[in-house]
Design an enzyme around this catalytic site. Sequence first.
Site, PDB file in Angstrom:
ATOM      1  N   GLU A 166       0.834  -1.206   0.000  1.00  0.00           N
ATOM      2  CA  GLU A 166       0.000   0.000   0.000  1.00  0.00           C
ATOM      3  C   GLU A 166       0.868   1.255   0.000  1.00  0.00           C
ATOM      4  OE1 GLU A 166      -2.594  -1.261  -1.012  1.00  0.00           O
ATOM      5  OE2 GLU A 166      -4.126  -0.657   0.429  1.00  0.00           O
TER       6      GLU A 166
ATOM      7  N   THR B 193      -5.869   6.820  -5.457  1.00  0.00           N
ATOM      8  CA  THR B 193      -5.878   6.997  -4.000  1.00  0.00           C
ATOM      9  C   THR B 193      -4.874   8.057  -3.566  1.00  0.00           C
ATOM     10  OG1 THR B 193      -6.591   4.731  -3.642  1.00  0.00           O
ATOM     11  CG2 THR B 193      -5.481   5.788  -1.805  1.00  0.00           C
TER      12      THR B 193
HETATM   13  N1  HSE Z   1      -8.157   4.896   4.126  1.00  0.00           N
HETATM   14  C1  HSE Z   1      -7.720   4.976   2.757  1.00  0.00           C
HETATM   15  C2  HSE Z   1      -8.106   6.323   2.206  1.00  0.00           C
HETATM   16  C3  HSE Z   1      -8.380   3.888   1.967  1.00  0.00           C
HETATM   17  O1  HSE Z   1      -9.228   6.737   2.458  1.00  0.00           O
HETATM   18  O2  HSE Z   1      -7.312   6.952   1.519  1.00  0.00           O
HETATM   19  C4  HSE Z   1      -7.991   3.870   0.519  1.00  0.00           C
HETATM   20  O3  HSE Z   1      -8.710   2.840  -0.140  1.00  0.00           O
END
Ligand code: HSE
Length: 310
Positions: A131, A184
């Site tokens: 990630e 993201t």
């Molecule tokens: N918690 C993360 C965000 C999840 O909101 O950026 C990304 O899928």
Amino acid sequence: MQSIKVFAPATIANVVCGYDILGLAVNAPGDEVLMRLTEKQGIVINKITGDDGRLPTAAAKNTVSLSVQHYLAHIGKPDLGVEIELYKKMPIGSGLGSSSASTVAGLFAINNLMGNLLTAEELVPFAMKGEEMACGYGHADNVAPALMGGFVLVKSYDPLDLIRLPTPSGLHCAIVFPEVDVPTRDARNMIRSKVLLKDAVVQWGNIAGLVSGLFMSDLDLIGRSMKDILVEPVRSILIPDFYKMKEIALENGALGFGISGSGPSVFAFTRDEQTSHNITTKIQAHLTSLNITSQAYCSAVNTVGPKILD
Ligand code: HSE
């Protein structure tokens, strides 16, 4: 030659008010990884399908191989020969934990081939490395539920403290992915880094209410806790007609509605599968009227995490 094929599930991170600290796994969609042990040293990605050429095949740049490499270094076999085939069965950049599903499938596969040396929970830090590479921060709210199944609370990051939460029976998820790309990394960069104490108080109340609702199997409490005053107002700008989709969901029986992860997917919790289908049908019809294509998934909560296919 030892080999294994694994499915790992998509996830709904944040669950509206729990930015970076709460997520759940669903049964569909998800990704598949085929992994083989070979005589030749090092990790090789042999094949990726379903990604339209968007994912890197260089082992150092792909989240699957990177996290597998960290795992192998940890168990003292950094040069082990591993071949990977990744079958993307879910959309990239969708807010449904796409990189997480691939990474988790790979980690589950290698751990199984090594005789299950680590528990699902112990695999989470290796998945967080993936990630970190994918979006700049090693958040755990996708990878932890993808590995452990069900709802998982990230009680703290340092030290990592993960709590399994109960899944109320009957809770169902309606998910719609409007096909616009929201990376993201970008969706994280747009969030304010400071919050007002009065806003934090509202957010704390909601996350505590949501967790209480899960423990009490109180679906109404879960629904009225699904409010986010910190992140949703900012990120919803990237999602076509977000508030209209919310209105449609709530008018058609949703317990609550919000952005899945960093979006653009949206989701509702419902009391049953039929309500989920009705909501996704109506939201998709609305998106079609705006000339936006979309994909829908209706799923119960996945309480088991990854599974072996072959
Ligand atoms: N918690 C993360 C965000 C999840 O909101 O950026 C990304 O899928």
